[in-house]
Design a protein around this motif. Structure first.
Motif, PDB file in Angstrom:
ATOM      1  N   CYS A  91     -23.211  -6.720 -11.438  1.00  0.00           N
ATOM      2  CA  CYS A  91     -22.966  -6.995 -10.031  1.00  0.00           C
ATOM      3  C   CYS A  91     -22.426  -5.735  -9.360  1.00  0.00           C
ATOM      4  O   CYS A  91     -21.530  -5.071  -9.887  1.00  0.00           O
ATOM      5  N   CYS A 111     -25.920 -11.801  -7.457  1.00  0.00           N
ATOM      6  CA  CYS A 111     -24.814 -12.358  -8.231  1.00  0.00           C
ATOM      7  C   CYS A 111     -24.539 -13.784  -7.738  1.00  0.00           C
ATOM      8  O   CYS A 111     -24.374 -14.010  -6.533  1.00  0.00           O
ATOM      9  N   LEU A 156     -27.714  -6.866  -7.770  1.00  0.00           N
ATOM     10  CA  LEU A 156     -27.465  -6.587  -9.176  1.00  0.00           C
ATOM     11  C   LEU A 156     -28.098  -5.257  -9.569  1.00  0.00           C
ATOM     12  O   LEU A 156     -29.200  -4.936  -9.124  1.00  0.00           O
TER      13      LEU A 156
END
Length: 61
Positions: free
Chosen positions: A34, A13, A20
């Protein structure tokens, strides 16, 4: 189409630098989510390419 495992390992992220989670194969609107508890932004995947721009991300409901 799911992303390659090697690519997903190096992506993070851009806001909080958390890993992620790939939701690109399971849904009509592919996204990378995320995993950070504070952040949780969802980044779109267009034509198999992750768009990791904060302006393009959405906050999950």
């Amino acid at each position: 189409m799911p992303l390659e495992a090697g690519l997903l390992e190096i992506l993070a992220c851009p806001v909080c630098h958390s890993p992620l989670d790939d939701k690109s194969a399971a849904e009509e609107n592919p996204e990378l989510i995320c995993t950070g508890k504070e952040c949780g932004l969802a980044y779109p995947v267009r034509d198999g390419i992750p768009v990791l721009l904060v302006d393009e991300a959405r906050r999950p409901a």
